[in-house]
Scaffold this motif. Structure first.
Motif, PDB file in Angstrom:
ATOM      1  N   ALA A 123       0.826  -1.220   0.000  1.00  0.00           N
ATOM      2  CA  ALA A 123       0.000   0.000   0.000  1.00  0.00           C
ATOM      3  C   ALA A 123       0.857   1.265   0.000  1.00  0.00           C
ATOM      4  O   ALA A 123       0.554   2.222  -0.720  1.00  0.00           O
ATOM      5  CB  ALA A 123      -0.948   0.004   1.196  1.00  0.00           C
ATOM      6  N   ALA A 124       1.941   1.275   0.793  1.00  0.00           N
ATOM      7  CA  ALA A 124       2.771   2.481   0.876  1.00  0.00           C
ATOM      8  C   ALA A 124       3.413   2.785  -0.473  1.00  0.00           C
ATOM      9  O   ALA A 124       3.419   3.932  -0.936  1.00  0.00           O
ATOM     10  CB  ALA A 124       3.845   2.306   1.955  1.00  0.00           C
ATOM     11  N   ILE A 125       3.926   1.731  -1.144  1.00  0.00           N
ATOM     12  CA  ILE A 125       4.599   1.964  -2.425  1.00  0.00           C
ATOM     13  C   ILE A 125       3.588   2.312  -3.511  1.00  0.00           C
ATOM     14  O   ILE A 125       3.845   3.176  -4.359  1.00  0.00           O
ATOM     15  CB  ILE A 125       5.460   0.751  -2.818  1.00  0.00           C
ATOM     16  N   SER A 126       2.403   1.684  -3.484  1.00  0.00           N
ATOM     17  CA  SER A 126       1.431   2.020  -4.525  1.00  0.00           C
ATOM     18  C   SER A 126       0.881   3.432  -4.294  1.00  0.00           C
ATOM     19  O   SER A 126       0.522   4.130  -5.243  1.00  0.00           O
ATOM     20  CB  SER A 126       0.325   0.972  -4.637  1.00  0.00           C
ATOM     21  N   MET A 127       0.865   3.883  -3.033  1.00  0.00           N
ATOM     22  CA  MET A 127       0.452   5.266  -2.770  1.00  0.00           C
ATOM     23  C   MET A 127       1.528   6.240  -3.282  1.00  0.00           C
ATOM     24  O   MET A 127       1.204   7.298  -3.846  1.00  0.00           O
ATOM     25  CB  MET A 127       0.203   5.455  -1.273  1.00  0.00           C
TER      26      MET A 127
END
Lengths: 113, 250, 128
Positions: free
Chosen positions: B175-179
């Motif tokens: 989630a952090a990287i896709s954000m």
């Protein structure tokens, strides 16, 4: 945190994954037919030697083998980690070393043809 | 109108009380359910009628707030989106995998919050402009480029599904990287270089091996796995440009 | 109130047995061992080719052993799995936006299957 140097290997992994996905199954079929003696006599010393003697043929063979080796090597490094081995540096030297050796052998053989 | 179908469900819940327990233990509740219920309804029934000590997080009951993530029969699910009629009479509910258990179904999520903040998940304009210059304009195509990533509700099911996060807790995660990718893809944003310092690292995107589980469990169809592969492709092009063509200015 | 979070450790060696999707992932990953081995078979053949007709017929002879046939069969199955697993995720890694909309994933996947068929046919005609 420093930026990773993995892109150099991942680039080869990704390119190799694509090339092997396209060509390897058909190549295996060719060697399988040769193994079964069921081919139509195209898989002979003369015809393969002629192909490998042509500069473009050399380039194609080198490209396919190089990318297959480095694709497999990088994925194997990850897979060994997935099986629980945490000596990543040693594993990296081993798998990339093997791929390097294969690359060198291919280069020498092609130059001798 | 047909009568609502009633079912008796055996709800097996992993419980943990940090004040008295040394390890989690299962407790089974027999819950009279309507077939139209979701697992969250069954938990609410337990809390209201059987055992008020049961702890779990929830708020909206409509897959928007992202707080009722848990393992339902071993699969990361939003309890409000896990329909009883899709399961047998035995349902096992556990706290999200890969996170420490705070109490019962409540997990400790500080690690994710810290990681999410580290990727600067907000617009960093290319240059400061006075308000009189007007709004930053964006075409529908430019919006479409990142829109699916804005649907993330930070429910952390992708972290519960990711074995690499489970094995290597330092991993920045889906989630952090896709954000980060969402803002990098935004035509109004100029912060990619700053985010690359965090995500183009060994503990960043390069810990991902594209298992793809994150995208399979995502309740909002964000496809974090796709985002991470796109980040790898872009980071690889960066690397080759930087090292093989140093004369090319970024 | 005291906080004493309980950490559930994941087994470093058997984690992938816990879910079918993890098993499918590991099946995809171990294809690399077969591709590695097969590539060395090709290098061996290339070496035989460089060493002359006699060495090459020796290579063909080894290929025709039961072990050679079995190995090629195994690699065939495994590499087909690699190809399919590679093509089906291509739209995720390399989406194509035309105008406003993204090209549907199944079109990208099917285009890869089509190209795969053409490339395979060319190789088969060349090598049989």
């Amino acid at each position: 945190m420093a930026k990773s140097n993995k892109p150099i290997f991942w680039g080869l992994f990704a390119a190799g994954g694509t090339v092997t996905a396209f060509v390897t199954p058909a190549l295996v079929l060719v060697t399988l037919f040769a193994a079964l003696g069921a081919g139509m006599d195209m898989f002979t010393y003369e015809s393969i030697h002629a192909f490998a003697g042509w500069w473009l043929g050399k380039l194609i063979i080198f490209g396919i083998i190089l990318l297959s080796l480095w694709h497999a090597a990088h994925r194997l490094r990850v897979t060994v980690h997935d099986f629980g081995v945490r000596a990543d540096t040693v594993v990296a030297y081993a798998v990339y070393g093997l791929a390097g050796l294969g690359t060198l052998m291919t280069l020498v053989y092609l130059l001798r043809i | 109108m047909s009568e609502l179908q009633k079912r008796q469900i055996q709800l097996e819940v992993l419980r943990y009380n940090p004040e008295t327990d040394t390890a989690p233990r299962y407790q089974t509740y027999s819950v009279p359910c309507l077939n139209e219920w979701v697992v969250l309804d069954a938990l609410n029934y337990v809390k209201d009628h059987i055992d008020p000590t049961l702890s779990y997080r929830w708020s909206c009951h409509m897959a928007v707030c992202g707080s009722c993530g848990m393992m339902v029969n071993g699969e990361p699910k939003l309890a409000c989106k896990a329909f009883i009629h899709e399961y047998g009479d035995q349902i096992k509910v556990e706290p999200m995998a890969n996170f420490p258990i705070e109490r019962d179904l409540v997990t400790t999520v500080e690690d994710f919050i810290t990681k999410l903040a580290s990727v600067k998940p907000y617009l960093i304009p290319k240059s400061d402009q006075p308000i009189s210059a007007g709004e930053f304009k964006q075409t529908p195509a430019e919006l479409k480029k990142f829109k699916q990533y804005t649907l993330c509700i930070n429910c952390m099911l992708c972290y519960a599904a990711c074995p690499q996060y489970g094995l290597v807790p330092e991993f920045l995660g889906p989630a952090a990287i896709s954000m980060a990718h969402r803002y990098n893809q935004d035509s109004r944003d100029g912060g990619r270089d700053q985010r690359q310092e965090v995500i183009a690292t060994d503990e960043g995107v390069w810990e991902c091996s594209f298992v793809g589980a994150c995208s399979e469990v995502c309740p909002k169809h964000v496809d974090p796995a796709g985002a991470l592969q796109q980040v790898k492709v872009a980071s690889t092009i960066d690397w080759y440009k930087e090292h093989l063509m140093p004369w090319v200015k970024k | 109130m005291s906080s004493k979070p309980y950490v559930r450790e994941m087994s470093k060696t058997t984690w992938f047995l816990s879910q079918p999707r993890y098993k499918r992932y590991m099946a995809r990953e171990v294809t690399c061992i077969f591709i590695f081995a097969y590539t060395f078979l090709l290098i061996w053949g290339l070496g035989a080719l460089a060493n002359g007709p006699e060495a090459f017929s020796g290579f063909l002879e080894s290929l025709r052993s039961p072990l050679g046939v079995l190995f090629n069969l195994a690699v065939l199955i495994v590499t087909v799995y690699h190809s399919i697993s590679w093509f089906v995720v291509t739209p995720q890694a390399m989406p194509i936006q035309r105008g406003e909309e993204f090209v549907p994933g199944n079109i990208i996947v099917n285009a890869h299957y089509g190209a795969w068929a053409v490339v395979s046919l060319i190789i088969l005609i060349w090598g049989m």
